[in-house]
Design a protein around this motif. Structure first.
Motif, mmCIF file in Angstrom:
data_model
loop_
_atom_site.group_PDB
_atom_site.id
_atom_site.type_symbol
_atom_site.label_atom_id
_atom_site.label_comp_id
_atom_site.label_asym_id
_atom_site.label_seq_id
_atom_site.Cartn_x
_atom_site.Cartn_y
_atom_site.Cartn_z
ATOM 1 N N LYS C 267 -18.064 -34.942 -31.693
ATOM 2 C CA LYS C 267 -18.656 -36.468 -30.516
ATOM 3 C C LYS C 267 -19.370 -37.127 -31.312
ATOM 4 C CE LYS C 267 -16.882 -35.650 -25.947
ATOM 5 N NZ LYS C 267 -18.083 -35.640 -24.846
ATOM 6 N N GLU C 268 -19.897 -38.067 -30.844
ATOM 7 C CA GLU C 268 -20.896 -39.137 -31.528
ATOM 8 C C GLU C 268 -22.230 -38.220 -31.005
ATOM 9 O OE1 GLU C 268 -22.733 -43.410 -31.445
ATOM 10 O OE2 GLU C 268 -21.262 -42.766 -29.567
ATOM 11 N N GLY C 269 -23.268 -38.341 -32.338
ATOM 12 C CA GLY C 269 -24.234 -36.961 -31.932
ATOM 13 C C GLY C 269 -24.075 -35.558 -32.098
ATOM 14 N N ILE C 270 -23.296 -35.052 -32.189
ATOM 15 C CA ILE C 270 -23.396 -34.010 -32.057
ATOM 16 C C ILE C 270 -22.379 -33.648 -33.617
ATOM 17 C CG2 ILE C 270 -21.623 -31.784 -31.419
ATOM 18 C CD1 ILE C 270 -22.270 -32.837 -28.644
ATOM 19 N N VAL C 284 -27.603 -31.134 -33.101
ATOM 20 C CA VAL C 284 -27.794 -32.408 -31.109
ATOM 21 C C VAL C 284 -28.886 -33.267 -31.482
ATOM 22 C CG1 VAL C 284 -27.301 -32.673 -28.601
ATOM 23 C CG2 VAL C 284 -26.794 -30.569 -30.483
ATOM 24 N N ASP C 285 -28.710 -34.504 -31.504
ATOM 25 C CA ASP C 285 -29.123 -35.609 -31.327
ATOM 26 C C ASP C 285 -29.322 -36.240 -29.646
ATOM 27 O OD1 ASP C 285 -30.625 -37.874 -31.612
ATOM 28 O OD2 ASP C 285 -29.451 -38.911 -33.454
ATOM 29 N N ILE C 288 -29.093 -40.030 -28.689
ATOM 30 C CA ILE C 288 -27.656 -40.578 -27.982
ATOM 31 C C ILE C 288 -26.590 -39.835 -27.245
ATOM 32 C CG2 ILE C 288 -25.346 -40.715 -29.883
ATOM 33 C CD1 ILE C 288 -26.658 -40.788 -31.931
ATOM 34 N N THR C 289 -27.076 -38.218 -27.232
ATOM 35 C CA THR C 289 -26.312 -36.934 -26.503
ATOM 36 C C THR C 289 -27.075 -36.573 -25.572
ATOM 37 O OG1 THR C 289 -24.469 -36.004 -26.235
ATOM 38 C CG2 THR C 289 -25.791 -35.842 -28.722
ATOM 39 N N SER C 290 -26.941 -35.626 -24.908
ATOM 40 C CA SER C 290 -27.517 -34.814 -24.179
ATOM 41 C C SER C 290 -26.500 -33.024 -24.128
ATOM 42 C CB SER C 290 -27.610 -34.999 -22.387
ATOM 43 O OG SER C 290 -26.286 -34.670 -22.367
ATOM 44 N N ASP C 292 -25.771 -31.479 -22.147
ATOM 45 C CA ASP C 292 -24.740 -31.202 -20.935
ATOM 46 C C ASP C 292 -23.284 -31.645 -21.738
ATOM 47 O OD1 ASP C 292 -26.213 -30.978 -19.475
ATOM 48 O OD2 ASP C 292 -25.626 -32.917 -17.869
ATOM 49 N N GLU C 293 -23.606 -32.933 -22.538
ATOM 50 C CA GLU C 293 -21.903 -33.235 -23.683
ATOM 51 C C GLU C 293 -21.623 -32.123 -24.566
ATOM 52 O OE1 GLU C 293 -20.393 -35.542 -23.772
ATOM 53 O OE2 GLU C 293 -21.106 -36.720 -22.129
ATOM 54 N N LEU C 294 -22.359 -30.787 -25.020
ATOM 55 C CA LEU C 294 -22.300 -29.878 -25.509
ATOM 56 C C LEU C 294 -21.927 -29.103 -24.798
ATOM 57 C CD1 LEU C 294 -22.694 -28.646 -28.450
ATOM 58 C CD2 LEU C 294 -25.190 -27.803 -27.847
#
Lengths: 263, 269, 329
Positions: C267-270, C284-285, C288-290, C292-294
């Protein structure tokens, strides 16, 4: 204030250096005794010379003893208090002046007094032994102290002037070493033997004339105030020149990191 | 035998090549050599001049005296004896000698060969200066013949070789005594006094035979007198005594080295 | 108050080209070609009182040259320097009474003498009156805990004890500013740690401004609050340690081991860095992301093992250096 503090620094250096080396007592004593014997040995060749001829232009055995005493003595004073002067070229080349540059003292004075030679004590003792052998009067013992100090100041001044070449050329210190040893080579012979070319050298870049011959001729053998004034003036001149040349050279100093760049 | 010779020849060659790096040092030493001769020249010039020129002192004319001194100073400046003694005694003291013991050469002979190479390299610079001074500044001595050049050169080389055999032995003393510097000092002072400054004839009569049969004569006065006052008879005398002394000292040196070697293994554990 | 101000500082070294073999003889009488090296190339920065600043860069970057100009050891080719209001090359002596220098690997103590002898010597170099000096030694020896061995020869002390003595020696004249040039070079990890703690102590407890050069990132991470990264004589970065970490340490590396073989979509940032069977290495950036998203990408039940780490500072600095070199090309 400044003068007192600087003198204090010089003596502190000498004291610590001697204290450091005195930990090895035998070697400490050996160095001094060997130097005295070394100088005494030099006289033996003159015994043979004076077997052939009675005197050399007025210089007999006694005069040679005194002359060589002054030589050894001022060499001793120079190496006891300002032994660092003889290492400046190496320090410049190896970029080791940093420590002295971060201390609040005149860099040149600091470097010069930072090192002390133990055998120099032997040279100074020898000077007084020589005076005893020559049967010196009380006045000679008194006069010899300023003579040795002024001689040492001239010696160190000349050496520093040539050591500063190391700021500009790689082997500058070797030239200084050469001048330094030339001074000891010439100094031990009666001045009358030298021709005009030597005399010019002996009153300029190898100033044995000012260091040994003037005191010999005009303090110990005769008296002439103007020659003595000339000697002091030369000492001031050469030391001032040393300070100026060193200061100019320091701008070229490149510390340790250029060396690593060169390799 | 040939193999043995080749081995030390290559030691000689390698040391000689390595010495090239120190060319500048030799130039500076040459200047010091020049100064010394210059001073001696003026001293003796004055002494001879004082009593009327063209006189002879103890059988030496001014020219002969200066020729003599140029050669003794040349020999003195060719052997930096302090160097070999220091190198050997340092290696013994810091234990590096252990690494050299198991090499297929004799350490004592190795050092002599290597230092002989250094001396020969110095001679390349100093000898021409000496020759120029003798012919250019002082003038020819009466006894001079072109035929003497080779024997004189041989005698100079033998003298250097003899010096190294002796100084190496002094270095080896470090196997038993911490600091061998005093021995170097004493020996070199005797060499100076009894050879460097004056020919044998200048000494009291009772002392002369002692000097003549000592190795010091073979090192200094012998070759120098030969140059100043050449005769084939003198050459034979000097060369024989040089060779005999060199053999004696090599034997002594090898003996001392073999004795000292055992002390290394004893300390090595 | 600004303690150090540097404007457009430059230092160039000129050396002559060397020739080898036959070339040497060809150029014997010709003028030799000059090689000009810009060791420090137009840098400007300032330091506030009480700061602890690190100067980092690879060998030959120009950090030591800069420090040496600040302390009056080297003359600058051009530019302006003011340290505690002094011009170092013109007012060297006045300046040196107010600053202290510790150079790595170079012993400043006389090892054959006791620490006390050394301190008395420093006192005479800095013209400190005897009474004041003794009081100062007393004070510092309790701060740095050296009283037990102050009269022993320095050579008999352990490395850590020696370092403490060295620190005391450099503080006797009450400097306001201390320079450390590669102080940890060649030290073992324990000694390094001791030194870092001592420096921190000086900065925090004695309020001395610290300027520190090193190419060991660990030194700086622990000791300094602000970092200047220097390369090829130019400043690449001048920022607080916090910001540096925030901007460059925002990428987390997550390593997971799953029970089943599930495909993780990027995904964006992953970003998946490595995937082998059920093992994944994911970047994981956090800007951009957190996390949780991961975590949403797989079921919590499937998770067998997880570890989260940050990019080491060393790697970040390497990236910055590399960036500099790319620009050069």
């Amino acid at each position: 204030m400044g003068v007192k503090n600087n003198l204090f620094m010089i003596f502190r250096y000498v004291k610590l250096n001697l204290k450091k080396q005195a930990q090895y007592k035998t070697s400490f004593a050996m160095q001094i005794v060997m130097m005295i014997l070394n100088n005494a040995f030099f006289l033996l060749q003159w015994i043979i010379v004076f077997n052939i001829t009675k005197s050399i232009g007025g210089y007999g055995f006694k005069e040679i003893v005194v002359l060589f005493g002054i030589c050894a003595g001022s060499y001793g004073v120079a190496h006891l208090f300002f032994n660092g002067a003889y290492k400046i070229g190496d320090l410049i080349y190896e970029g080791k002046l940093d420590v002295y540059l971060t201390q609040p003292k005149n860099v040149l004075l600091n470097v010069c007094s930072s090192s002390t030679s133990v055998s120099a004590i032997g040279d100074i003792i020898y000077c007084f032994i020589a005076f005893i052998i020559a049967g010196a009067t009380w006045w000679w013992y008194l006069a010899v102290i300023p003579v040795l100090i002024i001689g040492a100041l001239i010696y160190v001044g000349v050496v520093v002037c040539f050591q500063t070449l190391a700021f500009y050329i790689k082997r500058g210190n070797a030239i200084a070493d050469m001048i330094s040893s030339a001074i000891t080579q010439f100094g031990a012979y009666p001045p009358v033997i030298f021709d005009t070319v030597s005399k010019v050298l002996l009153y300029t870049i190898i100033p044995c004339g000012f260091m040994y011959f003037i005191p010999m001729e005009y303090i110990f053998l005769g008296f002439n105030i103007w020659w003595i004034v000339g000697m002091v003036a030369f000492a001031i001149f050469v030391d001032a020149l040393a300070f100026i040349l060193f200061k100019i050279g320091l701008k070229k100093y490149s510390s340790g990191n250029l060396i690593s760049g060169r390799l | 035998m040939m193999k043995w010779f080749n081995k030390y020849l290559s030691v000689f060659k390698t040391s000689f090549k390595q010495e090239k790096d120190t060319t500048l040092n030799i130039v500076f030493r040459a200047v010091s050599f020049l100064i010394m001769i210059y001073i001696f020249f003026q001293l003796w010039n004055y002494i001879y001049g004082q009593n009327g020129t063209s006189q002879i002192i103890k059988g030496y004319s001014l020219e002969q005296m200066i020729w003599y001194l140029i050669i003794t100073e040349l020999l003195y400046y060719t052997c930096r004896y302090g160097l070999i003694v220091k190198e050997i005694s340092d290696e013994i003291k810091n234990g590096n000698i252990a690494y050299k013991l198991n090499k297929p050469y004799n350490y004592y002979l190795y050092q002599i060969t290597s230092f002989m190479a250094k001396s020969c390299f110095s001679l390349i610079f100093l000898l021409p200066i000496a020759v120029i001074m003798e012919f250019g500044f002082v003038g020819i001595v009466p006894s001079f013949t072109w035929a003497q050049i080779f024997p004189c050169l041989l005698s100079v080389l033998l003298s250097t070789f003899l010096s190294w055999t002796i100084y190496s032995i002094i270095g080896l003393i470090s196997f038993w005594i911490q600091d061998s510097t005093p021995f170097t000092w004493i020996f070199s002072k005797f060499v100076m006094l009894l050879g460097l400054f004056f020919p044998v004839e200048f000494f009291p009569n009772w002392l002369q035979p002692f000097i003549k049969y000592s190795p010091i004569y073979s090192i200094m006065s012998g070759p120098a007198s030969l140059v100043a006052n050449f005769s084939w008879k003198l050459f034979a005398q000097v060369a024989i005594s040089q060779t005999v002394w060199a053999f004696v000292f090599i034997l002594v040196g090898i003996g001392i080295y073999n004795l000292g070697k055992r002390r290394v293994t004893a300390n090595g554990g | 108050m600004k303690i150090i101000e540097v404007k457009n500082l430059q230092k160039t070294f000129i050396s002559k080209k060397k020739y080898k073999g036959k070339e040497k003889w060809k150029h014997l009488f010709k003028k030799k070609e000059k090689i000009i090296k810009k060791a420090v190339d137009d840098i400007s920065f300032s330091v506030e009182e009480g700061e602890s600043l690190a100067f980092i860069g690879p060998n030959g970057a120009g950090k030591s040259t800069t420090i040496k100009m600040l302390t009056g050891i080297l003359y600058p080719t051009s530019g302006e320097i003011k340290v505690l209001g002094y011009n170092p090359s013109k007012e060297r002596i006045k300046l040196s009474k107010e600053i202290g220098c510790v150079f790595g690997q170079k012993e400043q103590l006389w090892v054959h003498l006791s620490a006390m002898d050394n301190f008395l010597f420093v006192g005479s170099i800095y013209d400190i009156p005897k009474k004041e000096l003794l009081e100062r030694i007393e004070e510092l020896s309790s701060v740095f805990e050296i009283k037990d061995f102050i009269n022993q020869p320095v050579k008999s002390l352990s490395l850590g004890q020696r370092m403490k003595c060295e620190m005391v020696a450099s503080l006797l004249h009450k400097p306001k500013l201390l320079f450390f040039d590669e102080p940890t070079i060649g030290l073992d990890p324990i000694a390094k740690e001791t030194l870092r703690n001592l420096v921190k102590k000086m900065n925090k407890e004695l309020g001395i401004t610290i300027l520190f050069t090193s190419h060991d990132v660990g030194d700086i991470e622990e000791v300094c609050k602000r970092v200047i990264i220097i390369n090829n004589g130019k400043i690449m970065l001048d920022d607080s340690m916090k910001n540096l970490k925030y901007h460059y340490l925002n990428k987390k590396i997550v390593e997971v081991n799953l029970k089943k073989n599930i495909k993780i979509k990027e995904k964006e940032g992953i970003k998946v860095l490595k995937a082998k069977d059920t093992m994944y290495k994911i970047e994981v950036d956090m800007n951009i992301t957190s996390m949780d998203e991961l975590m949403g990408l797989f079921k919590a039940d499937d998770l067998q093992d997880i570890s989260i780490s940050t990019t080491p500072l060393e790697d970040i600095i390497k990236t910055i250096y590399r960036g500099a070199n790319d620009e050069m090309v």
